[in-house]
Design an enzyme around this catalytic site. Structure first.
Site, mmCIF file in Angstrom:
data_model
loop_
_atom_site.group_PDB
_atom_site.id
_atom_site.type_symbol
_atom_site.label_atom_id
_atom_site.label_comp_id
_atom_site.label_asym_id
_atom_site.label_seq_id
_atom_site.Cartn_x
_atom_site.Cartn_y
_atom_site.Cartn_z
ATOM 1 N N ARG A 434 0.811 -1.252 -0.102
ATOM 2 C CA ARG A 434 0.037 -0.154 0.189
ATOM 3 C C ARG A 434 0.797 1.245 -0.015
ATOM 4 O O ARG A 434 2.104 1.369 0.516
ATOM 5 C CB ARG A 434 -0.995 -0.048 1.278
ATOM 6 C CG ARG A 434 -2.278 -1.173 0.980
ATOM 7 C CD ARG A 434 -2.874 -1.339 2.196
ATOM 8 N NE ARG A 434 -3.778 -0.155 2.170
ATOM 9 C CZ ARG A 434 -4.818 0.075 3.095
ATOM 10 N NH1 ARG A 434 -4.791 -0.772 4.221
ATOM 11 N NH2 ARG A 434 -5.539 1.243 2.997
ATOM 12 N N ASP A 627 -15.245 2.851 3.474
ATOM 13 C CA ASP A 627 -15.120 1.668 3.617
ATOM 14 C C ASP A 627 -16.440 0.585 3.318
ATOM 15 O O ASP A 627 -16.388 -0.733 3.464
ATOM 16 C CB ASP A 627 -15.041 1.377 5.058
ATOM 17 C CG ASP A 627 -13.398 1.863 5.333
ATOM 18 O OD1 ASP A 627 -12.565 2.109 4.391
ATOM 19 O OD2 ASP A 627 -13.118 2.228 6.650
ATOM 20 N N ARG A 699 -13.170 -6.822 3.890
ATOM 21 C CA ARG A 699 -14.332 -6.321 3.624
ATOM 22 C C ARG A 699 -15.191 -7.007 2.199
ATOM 23 O O ARG A 699 -16.084 -7.045 2.020
ATOM 24 C CB ARG A 699 -14.298 -4.731 3.361
ATOM 25 C CG ARG A 699 -13.976 -4.127 4.771
ATOM 26 C CD ARG A 699 -14.388 -2.655 4.851
ATOM 27 N NE ARG A 699 -13.577 -1.978 5.999
ATOM 28 C CZ ARG A 699 -14.070 -2.327 7.304
ATOM 29 N NH1 ARG A 699 -15.099 -2.637 7.615
ATOM 30 N NH2 ARG A 699 -13.114 -1.486 8.006
HETATM 31 C C1 S3P Z 1 -9.344 4.997 8.369
HETATM 32 C C2 S3P Z 1 -9.445 6.067 7.050
HETATM 33 C C3 S3P Z 1 -9.496 5.492 5.886
HETATM 34 C C4 S3P Z 1 -10.440 4.153 6.016
HETATM 35 C C5 S3P Z 1 -9.842 3.266 6.940
HETATM 36 C C6 S3P Z 1 -9.888 3.857 8.412
HETATM 37 C C7 S3P Z 1 -9.079 5.624 9.788
HETATM 38 O O1 S3P Z 1 -8.513 5.423 5.244
HETATM 39 O O2 S3P Z 1 -10.645 3.512 4.636
HETATM 40 O O3 S3P Z 1 -10.478 2.152 6.998
HETATM 41 O O4 S3P Z 1 -9.273 5.022 10.693
HETATM 42 O O5 S3P Z 1 -8.475 6.690 9.634
HETATM 43 P P1 S3P Z 1 -7.941 6.539 4.186
HETATM 44 O O6 S3P Z 1 -7.387 7.586 5.262
HETATM 45 O O7 S3P Z 1 -6.826 5.851 3.497
HETATM 46 O O8 S3P Z 1 -8.922 7.152 3.457
#
Ligand code: S3P
Length: 746
Positions: A434, A627, A699
């Site tokens: 990632r 999500d 998910r």
């Molecule tokens: C999250 C932010 C989101 C989300 C992840 C949890 C967080 O990611 O998709 O499951 O807890 O801040 P991104 O910041 O990459 O959008």
């Protein structure tokens, strides 16, 4: 003894030199498995020959290798299973009598000394010599202890050299696999260091402890009263003294290294007891308990999940009738991560209730334990964090392993980059792929020193000099990047200002307020954090995770006759875009009993079945529903008409490429889907049964399982073990609502 029936042999003839527990078990096991043509023992006395023959350990046995050597050739294997320091003379015997085509291997517990013995005898490690070590000893010894199943489900470490012949290595590998063992390879040096710490040190301590009790304590009755703890701890002091005398000498430097560290720690413990330093003692004991509890998982290289969850699992879901009942989904993942982090950095003791006990949140918890924070629990979601203050973290002794947890990696980066010690974070294959450039770049602008290849894990942080505030506009919709910088801002000199391009979850901002560090927000949307702001411990009640609840919101919405209640779910408006989207599609969802918990809005969510219609998803809702899209795609597949999504390129860099993987799964179930770089179109359709894949994404696994509710045949989801990263009780909860779902081990 009747002749074993001849089957596909792993090896031709197997000659075992030394028929003790290790050698006898190899011979007896291979004989039983018909994994070789014949087993031949070489031992030092006639009594051992008699016992070995009588017990069926070998087909024949001799006192001298010379008696059997002339009949050995390519495909045959000699397994040397004599005490470590006797190996050199056995190798001399082999060199004198045995053809170089025969594969030679051994089972000694130390590999450096065997390697040295080989160099002394052959001048090199010969091509046909494969050094190995089965991790399956016991305190028993001698031919009478030989056990054909000893190696089943045990590990065997082979330490091949670059010069080792491939066919010899393959033959030894097959031999062990035939005995049911798992074969790993590592270097000789690595083997001796690891075993020095995990096996040789505990043996040294156990022998010394029993010796101390037996001779020095001075109470002759001591063993009469020694029960559980003594027995558990000292079992290995009954092991073969000659063998262990050899091992300690052969692996002297690695053992001394571990022993010195242990003695050092023991003296500190002594000091803690003398000073009645409760915090120190509790710290050592809770860290040790956590490490012991996660022992099996750490061995598997995946620190935190229970071993049941590691086993590959498939989900099988069948068409179900109306879902009914009420339940409370586990705690919010985002809030759980943040509660552990802020609790650790606060001054004082933070009590958390409702913490999510999933792999991801436990990864964060373990990371802080590895940095010296004492954390009790979790016990049914209750956790006590003894905060160490902003500057109280200690350098971890090893890389911090974060598993699958993206939130942990990004938020921790903001903290680690600002420490005056070096550290490294690692993760599983998904997390390692990632993008981390999104945090590396602004943190570097603040003065952080972060090493990374291709902007991906592992990330190595060096102590930062002159870590300072910046103004930063987050270019992508990411709460993780925003939060990373807010946390870094606590450490930076000056005032850090962060502005986001789209609304994303604001749990960090809210929770910082709860810990006494309220952020200012300017009229034009800049969040400001003052460097050096201290955090004060508090209580955090973690609400149910809206993202977990969303799976059941969709499940009930697509299943005729459903009426369910999801209790105490977090409904922070920065998270509830999916609620708006489902309602636009015609879903019947009500929020009841609104309240506040831990600074977050919560409610009970009632969902009843309603026919859904496809919609064009407003782009301004995307970041608030990020999500929930895997679940929403299933709702779209069950709706009439087409659902269109764009502006969602972020879905391609989540735990997996969720646009591609959901499209692939739905297409396999007969749903027409077309994908674009930043979105997709889904045409509602009649779903068929079929086999689909999670792509290792929790998910995706849960969403595709839901498709089974409306499919004409059974839906099987492969790779469902990943669900443990966010929703360990998913299957039990689904069953509770009446979903026809089963886990099948694959
Ligand atoms: C999250 C932010 C989101 C989300 C992840 C949890 C967080 O990611 O998709 O499951 O807890 O801040 P991104 O910041 O990459 O959008």
């Amino acid at each position: 003894m009747s002749e074993p029936e001849f089957n596909q042999p792993a090896v031709g003839k197997l000659v075992v030199i030394g028929l003790g527990l290790i050698g006898g078990s190899v011979s007896a096991g291979l004989r039983q498995q018909k994994g070789c043509r014949e087993t031949i023992g070489i031992v030092r006395n006639q009594e051992t020959i008699d016992v070995a023959l009588e017990r069926g350990v070998v087909d024949r046995a001799y006192l001298n290798l010379g008696d059997v050597a002339p009949e050995l050739g390519a495909g045959d294997v000699i397994f040397v299973a004599v005490p470590t320091l006797a190996i050199e003379s056995v190798l001399r015997d082999i060199e004198a009598h045995v053809s170089a085509e025969v594969t030679i291997t051994d089972g000694a517990s130390v590999k450096g000394s065997v390697r040295e013995a080989a160099m002394n005898v052959f001048g090199e490690v010969p091509v046909n010599l494969v050094l190995g070590h089965p991790i399956a000893g016991s305190e028993q010894s001698g031919v009478a202890a030989a056990n054909p199943s000893l190696y089943q489900k045990h590990r065997v470490i082979l330490t091949p050299e670059t010069s080792t012949g491939e066919q010899h290595l393959a033959r030894v590998t097959t031999l062990w696999q035939t005995l049911g063992a798992e074969v790993l390879t590592m270097t000789v040096a690595e083997h001796d260091e690891v075993l020095g710490a995990t096996s040789h040190l505990p043996h040294a301590i156990a022998y010394s402890l029993v010796d101390t009790l037996a001779h020095d304590i001075g109470n002759p009755n001591i063993f009469r009263y020694a029960a559980g703890g003594f027995r558990d701890f000292t079992r290995i002091a009954s092991s073969d003294p000659v063998m262990w005398h050899d091992i300690m000498r052969a692996n002297r430097s690695a053992v001394l290294h571990s022993l010195d560290k242990f003695v050092d720690n023991l003296l500190r413990l002594r000091d803690g007891i003398e000073r009645e330093d409760g915090e120190y003692l509790l710290g050592v004991f809770t860290r040790a308990k956590a490490a012991r509890d996660h022992f099996t998982r750490m061995l598997a290289g995946r620190a935190l999940q229970d071993s049941a969850a590691v086993a590959p699992a498939k989900l099988q879901v069948k068409h179900s009738s109306g879902l009914t009942g009420r339940l409370r989904v586990p705690g919010d993942k985002s809030i759980s991560h943040r509660a552990i982090m802020l609790g650790s950095l606060a001054n004082g003791t933070t009590e958390i209730t409702g913490l999510l006990e999933s792999e991801d949140s436990l990864a964060t918890l373990q990371a802080f334990r590895d940095m010296g924070v004492v954390i009790e629990g979790p016990t049914e979601g209750r956790v006590t964090v003894y905060g160490v203050g902003l500057r109280g973290l200690k350098a971890p002794h090893k890389p911090l392993y974060l598993g699958n947890a993206g939130t942990s990696a990004r938020l921790l980066s903001g903290i680690l980059a600002a420490q005056n010690f070096a550290s490294t974070i690692t993760g599983d294959a998904s997390l390692s792929a990632r993008p981390m450039g999104r945090v590396i770049e602004p943190l570097t602008a603040m003065g952080a020193v972060i090493e990374s290849e291709f902007g991906q894990l592992p990330l190595a942080y060096s102590p930062a000099q002159g870590f300072h505030a910046i103004d930063y506009q987050v270019p992508m919709a990411s709460a993780q990047v925003k939060s990373c910088l807010l946390l870094a801002g606590l450490y930076a000199k000056g005032v850090t200002r962060v502005k986001e391009s789209q609304i994303t979850r604001d749990h960090t901002e809210r929770m910082l307020g709860g810990f006494g560090c309220a952020l200012e927000k300017t009229a034009d949307g800049w969040l400001t954090v003052h460097g050096g702001s201290e955090l004060t411990a508090c209580q955090v009640d973690v609400p149910g995770d809206f993202s977990s609840a969303a799976f059941f919101m969709v499940a009930a919405s697509i299943t005729p006759g459903s009426d369910i209640l999801l209790e105490h779910v977090g409904v922070n408006p920065s998270r509830t875009g999916a609620l708006d989207i489902l309602r636009q599609m015609g879903a019947d969802i009500e929020l009841l009993n609104p309240a506040t918990a831990g600074g977050e809005p919560v409610a009970d969510i009632r969902v009843r079945y309603a026919p859904l219609t496809g919609v064009v998803i407003p782009t301004e809702l995307v970041s608030r529903a990020i999500d929930e899209f895997p679940a929403l795609f299933v709702a779209a597949a069950c709706a009439s008409g087409t659902t269109e999504l764009s502006g969602a390129a972020e879905l391609r860099v989540k735990e997996s490429d969720r646009l591609a993987n959901m499209a692939q799964g739905l297409i396999a179930l007969g749903v027409p889907v077309t994908t674009r770089a930043d979105g997709l179109s889904i045409c509602g359709a009649a779903l068929s049964g079929g086999e689909v894949d999670s792509a290792g994404d929790h998910r995706v696994a849960m969403a595709l399982a839901l498709a089974g509710l409306r499919a004409s045949g059974t839906v099987v989801v492969n790779g469902a073990e990943c669900i443990a990263s966010s929703f360990p009780g998913f299957v039990a909860h689904a069953k509770q609502l009446g979903i026809s779902i089963e886990v099948i081990d694959s």
